[in-house]
Scaffold this motif. Structure first.
Motif, mmCIF file in Angstrom:
data_model
loop_
_atom_site.group_PDB
_atom_site.id
_atom_site.type_symbol
_atom_site.label_atom_id
_atom_site.label_comp_id
_atom_site.label_asym_id
_atom_site.label_seq_id
_atom_site.Cartn_x
_atom_site.Cartn_y
_atom_site.Cartn_z
ATOM 1 N N ASP A 95 -9.605 4.722 -6.289
ATOM 2 C CA ASP A 95 -8.406 4.997 -5.500
ATOM 3 C C ASP A 95 -8.574 6.313 -4.759
ATOM 4 O O ASP A 95 -8.675 7.373 -5.375
ATOM 5 C CB ASP A 95 -7.175 5.048 -6.410
ATOM 6 C CG ASP A 95 -5.906 5.375 -5.636
ATOM 7 O OD1 ASP A 95 -5.712 4.780 -4.563
ATOM 8 O OD2 ASP A 95 -5.124 6.214 -6.098
ATOM 9 N N ASP B 271 -12.475 5.924 -10.050
ATOM 10 C CA ASP B 271 -11.312 5.095 -10.334
ATOM 11 C C ASP B 271 -11.002 4.141 -9.192
ATOM 12 O O ASP B 271 -10.152 3.259 -9.319
ATOM 13 C CB ASP B 271 -10.093 5.958 -10.663
ATOM 14 C CG ASP B 271 -9.513 6.637 -9.431
ATOM 15 O OD1 ASP B 271 -10.195 6.670 -8.395
ATOM 16 O OD2 ASP B 271 -8.380 7.142 -9.518
ATOM 17 N N GLN C 162 -7.336 -5.450 -13.007
ATOM 18 C CA GLN C 162 -6.307 -6.099 -12.190
ATOM 19 C C GLN C 162 -5.301 -6.853 -13.070
ATOM 20 O O GLN C 162 -4.936 -7.990 -12.792
ATOM 21 C CB GLN C 162 -6.940 -7.045 -11.166
ATOM 22 C CG GLN C 162 -7.870 -6.349 -10.199
ATOM 23 C CD GLN C 162 -8.497 -7.279 -9.185
ATOM 24 O OE1 GLN C 162 -8.372 -8.501 -9.267
ATOM 25 N NE2 GLN C 162 -9.178 -6.703 -8.214
ATOM 26 N N MET D 11 2.300 1.673 -3.430
ATOM 27 C CA MET D 11 1.267 2.142 -4.347
ATOM 28 C C MET D 11 1.031 3.638 -4.182
ATOM 29 O O MET D 11 0.986 4.393 -5.163
ATOM 30 C CB MET D 11 -0.039 1.371 -4.097
ATOM 31 C CG MET D 11 -1.188 1.755 -5.025
ATOM 32 S SD MET D 11 -2.210 3.125 -4.428
ATOM 33 C CE MET D 11 -3.027 2.340 -3.049
ATOM 34 N N LEU E 225 1.630 -1.360 -11.284
ATOM 35 C CA LEU E 225 1.052 -0.514 -12.325
ATOM 36 C C LEU E 225 1.430 0.949 -12.124
ATOM 37 O O LEU E 225 1.815 1.645 -13.080
ATOM 38 C CB LEU E 225 -0.472 -0.675 -12.331
ATOM 39 C CG LEU E 225 -1.008 -2.015 -12.847
ATOM 40 C CD1 LEU E 225 -2.512 -2.097 -12.626
ATOM 41 C CD2 LEU E 225 -0.692 -2.184 -14.326
ATOM 42 N N PHE E 226 1.331 1.435 -10.888
ATOM 43 C CA PHE E 226 1.681 2.825 -10.634
ATOM 44 C C PHE E 226 3.180 3.061 -10.785
ATOM 45 O O PHE E 226 3.606 4.137 -11.214
ATOM 46 C CB PHE E 226 1.207 3.252 -9.249
ATOM 47 C CG PHE E 226 -0.219 3.721 -9.228
ATOM 48 C CD1 PHE E 226 -0.593 4.847 -9.941
ATOM 49 C CD2 PHE E 226 -1.184 3.046 -8.518
ATOM 50 C CE1 PHE E 226 -1.912 5.289 -9.940
ATOM 51 C CE2 PHE E 226 -2.497 3.472 -8.492
ATOM 52 C CZ PHE E 226 -2.866 4.602 -9.212
ATOM 53 N N ILE F 61 -1.500 -3.453 -8.203
ATOM 54 C CA ILE F 61 -1.630 -1.997 -8.273
ATOM 55 C C ILE F 61 -0.298 -1.274 -8.061
ATOM 56 O O ILE F 61 0.021 -0.339 -8.798
ATOM 57 C CB ILE F 61 -2.701 -1.508 -7.269
ATOM 58 C CG1 ILE F 61 -4.077 -2.033 -7.688
ATOM 59 C CG2 ILE F 61 -2.727 0.013 -7.198
ATOM 60 C CD1 ILE F 61 -5.200 -1.644 -6.753
ATOM 61 N N LEU G 132 -6.008 -1.052 -13.783
ATOM 62 C CA LEU G 132 -6.344 -1.143 -12.357
ATOM 63 C C LEU G 132 -7.658 -1.891 -12.161
ATOM 64 O O LEU G 132 -7.773 -2.768 -11.288
ATOM 65 C CB LEU G 132 -6.458 0.259 -11.756
ATOM 66 C CG LEU G 132 -5.172 1.053 -11.564
ATOM 67 C CD1 LEU G 132 -5.485 2.492 -11.150
ATOM 68 C CD2 LEU G 132 -4.300 0.402 -10.503
ATOM 69 N N TRP H 115 -14.402 -2.398 -7.603
ATOM 70 C CA TRP H 115 -12.943 -2.354 -7.719
ATOM 71 C C TRP H 115 -12.318 -1.432 -6.651
ATOM 72 O O TRP H 115 -11.119 -1.247 -6.625
ATOM 73 C CB TRP H 115 -12.544 -1.877 -9.115
ATOM 74 C CG TRP H 115 -13.180 -0.592 -9.536
ATOM 75 C CD1 TRP H 115 -12.707 0.678 -9.338
ATOM 76 C CD2 TRP H 115 -14.419 -0.435 -10.228
ATOM 77 N NE1 TRP H 115 -13.569 1.608 -9.844
ATOM 78 C CE2 TRP H 115 -14.623 0.954 -10.404
ATOM 79 C CE3 TRP H 115 -15.380 -1.331 -10.714
ATOM 80 C CZ2 TRP H 115 -15.763 1.457 -11.049
ATOM 81 C CZ3 TRP H 115 -16.491 -0.836 -11.353
ATOM 82 C CH2 TRP H 115 -16.672 0.549 -11.518
ATOM 83 N N ALA I 176 1.746 6.471 -6.876
ATOM 84 C CA ALA I 176 0.516 7.121 -7.323
ATOM 85 C C ALA I 176 0.633 8.632 -7.156
ATOM 86 O O ALA I 176 0.187 9.404 -8.014
ATOM 87 C CB ALA I 176 -0.681 6.593 -6.529
ATOM 88 N N THR J 168 0.831 -1.202 0.000
ATOM 89 C CA THR J 168 0.000 0.000 0.000
ATOM 90 C C THR J 168 0.862 1.248 0.000
ATOM 91 O O THR J 168 0.583 2.221 -0.718
ATOM 92 C CB THR J 168 -0.921 0.006 1.239
ATOM 93 O OG1 THR J 168 -1.763 -1.143 1.202
ATOM 94 C CG2 THR J 168 -1.782 1.257 1.258
#
Length: 491
Positions: free
Chosen positions: A113, A111, A311, A62, A318-319, A315, A308, A155, A66, A59
């Motif tokens: 997030d 989104d 999946q 991420m 991806l960021f 995550i 995202l 999501w 992010a 986390t």
């Protein structure tokens, strides 16, 4: 014993941060360490903390990347059209500003997030709150509550956790809840309207042109802002692009506000008031803008959000990839990349530090067995007569439980127990799962939610002040969602 210590630890933590006797970071570390010793598990403190850090490390990663990714997207101007649209709607009217905050937070929350939502919302709205002298706590409270209601998308996390814990289809949980959640969102907009009217009565209202003229008089400026230097160097424009209130204020004090000419472009007074004044939102002349890359950045962001939702990869990965691509394409020069990273380093450090501090709290709370004992005690204390009403019980309990513990702890530790108790009285597990989503409006202001530190950090407010302001309104919104669910026969 563990039950009492668990509740006492939470109460001590909240008291200390709300009375500002300790900073949230210090309280998240020192209070659980003390109670771990009081529980007679001092030797296990290291294991509990390391386990908590291990669980929250993805986390933290991420959030770090992010912040860099969306910070760069804000810098290069991807969200400027949205900001201009919201600001045209607001028209320097405090009531419209607060409603616009709720709308912007709700839309961006799609989104899934929270950190993204808060970065975009604060970057767009904070300069307007500052210049209108509005309460920034209104912004943080409305944004957090709106994001909490929208956090229930499949999501977003809670719905998926509830489905996994009870072995249900996420669509079976979420789709029937849409009417109740829509009522909850209407409640947030009504709340924003009421708080905005209160701010309007306190401050009055200006037209956009009057507002910009007043800001120009305060700063002693009369000419339109010239075009900024090319490149990603430091300075007031770049600092303003980072989203911080202080940087924006500084840029506003040194930059002209309105006039008729600038860098060879003629602008009328109204055009300068609406389009050129940096204090009406993100500075349209900042050095980091990349208008020629607008469509590339938009496509990259859409692709990232699609990945995202589907999946495609974890995550954090991806960021990480997205931030690397965004920096490389938008700022090919190494010096410019370093400048952008440095511009967002303050937010990255604050958020990552708070996440790892929260890992100490959750690690001790879970590792010592306090969470399990608290859950068993509360569920065991429920009278048998409440069995047929376990959906209502679950909805009510979800409000404090999702505030005082992580979503993982609630959905995987407590919801199955509540579902088992409900099943004994003929209550379907899917109704328990839906009721467990009720408390999300308050959950997004929990000290155990990393994204909330993005919100208060960028807004530069104290967590205790945010908590005192938000708890009542967010709890009311959660109760409205619960009432709507019962009224529509969803629960």
């Amino acid at each position: 014993m563990l039950t009492m210590l668990g509740f006492l630890m939470i109460a001590t933590f909240l008291t200390l941060i709300m009375t500002k006797r300790m900073s949230p970071m210090a309280a998240l570390v020192l209070i659980p360490a003390l109670f771990c010793v009081l529980a007679g598990q001092a030797t296990g403190l290291g294991d509990h903390v390391l386990k908590g850090i291990g669980e929250l490390a993805p986390t933290a990663a991420m959030l770090m990347f992010a912040i860099v990714y969306f910070g760069v997207m804000i810098d290069v101007g991807l969200f400027d059209p949205v900001v201009r649209l919201i600001l045209r709607f607001c028209k320097a009217d405090p009531m419209r500003v607060v409603v616009g905050t709720a709308l912007l937070a709700a839309v961006v929350s799609l989104d899934g997030d929270g950190s993204t939502t808060f970065m975009i919302t604060v970057s767009a709205m904070l300069p307007l709150y500052r210049r209108l002298r509005m309460s920034v706590l209104v912004m943080t409270g409305v944004a957090a509550t709106a994001n909490g209601v929208m956090n229930t998308v499949p999501w977003g996390g809670p719905t998926a956790r509830a489905a996994s814990a009870l072995k249900l289809d996420p669509a079976e949980i979420f789709v029937p809840m849409v009417p109740a959640l829509a009522v909850g969102l209407c409640c947030v907009l009504l709340l924003a309207w009421g708080l905005g009217l209160r701010e309007r009565r306190r401050l009055g209202t200006l037209t956009l042109r009057e507002f910009a003229h007043e800001a120009g008089e305060r700063t002693g400026t009369v000419a339109a802002r010239p075009h900024a230097r090319a490149g990603g160097g430091s300075g007031a424009p770049a600092a303003a692009a980072s989203g911080g209130a202080d940087a924006t204020e500084e840029a506003g004090e040194t930059a002209p506000a309105q006039g008729t000419t600038g860098a060879g472009e003629a602008k009328g007074a109204a055009g300068a008031a609406e389009a050129a004044h940096p204090d009406l939102g993100l500075d349209p002349y900042r050095a980091t803008l990349r208008p020629k890359l607008l469509w590339f950045n938009a496509a990259l962001t859409v692709a990232l959000l699609a990945a995202l939702i589907t999946q495609l990869l974890p995550i954090p990965v991806l960021f990480l990839l997205g931030a690397a691509v965004a920096l490389t394409v938008n700022f090919p020069r190494m010096a410019d990349q370093k400048a952008r990273i440095a511009a967002h380093a303050d937010n990255v450090l604050n958020v990552a530090g708070m996440v790892f501090a929260a890992a100490v709290f959750t690690g001790v709370l879970t590792g010592t067995g306090m969470v399990d004992e608290m859950a068993r005690t509360l569920v065991g204390a429920l009278p048998d007569g409440l069995g047929p009403y376990m959906t209502v019980v679950t909805g009510v309990l979800s409000i404090p439980f999702t505030y005082f513990m992580s979503n993982d702890g609630f959905y995987f530790g407590i919801v199955p127990i509540l579902a088992e108790a409900g099943a004994a009285h003929g209550v379907p597990p899917v109704e328990i799962a839906r009721a467990s989503l009720v408390g999300q409006a308050l959950h997004m202001s929990s000290p155990l939610v990393p994204a909330v530190y993005v919100l208060i950090g960028m807004a530069k407010v104290e967590f205790g002040d945010h908590t005192r302001f938000t708890v009542t309104w967010a709890s009311l919104t959660s109760l409205v969602v619960l009432g709507a669910g019962l009224l529509f026969g969803i629960l």
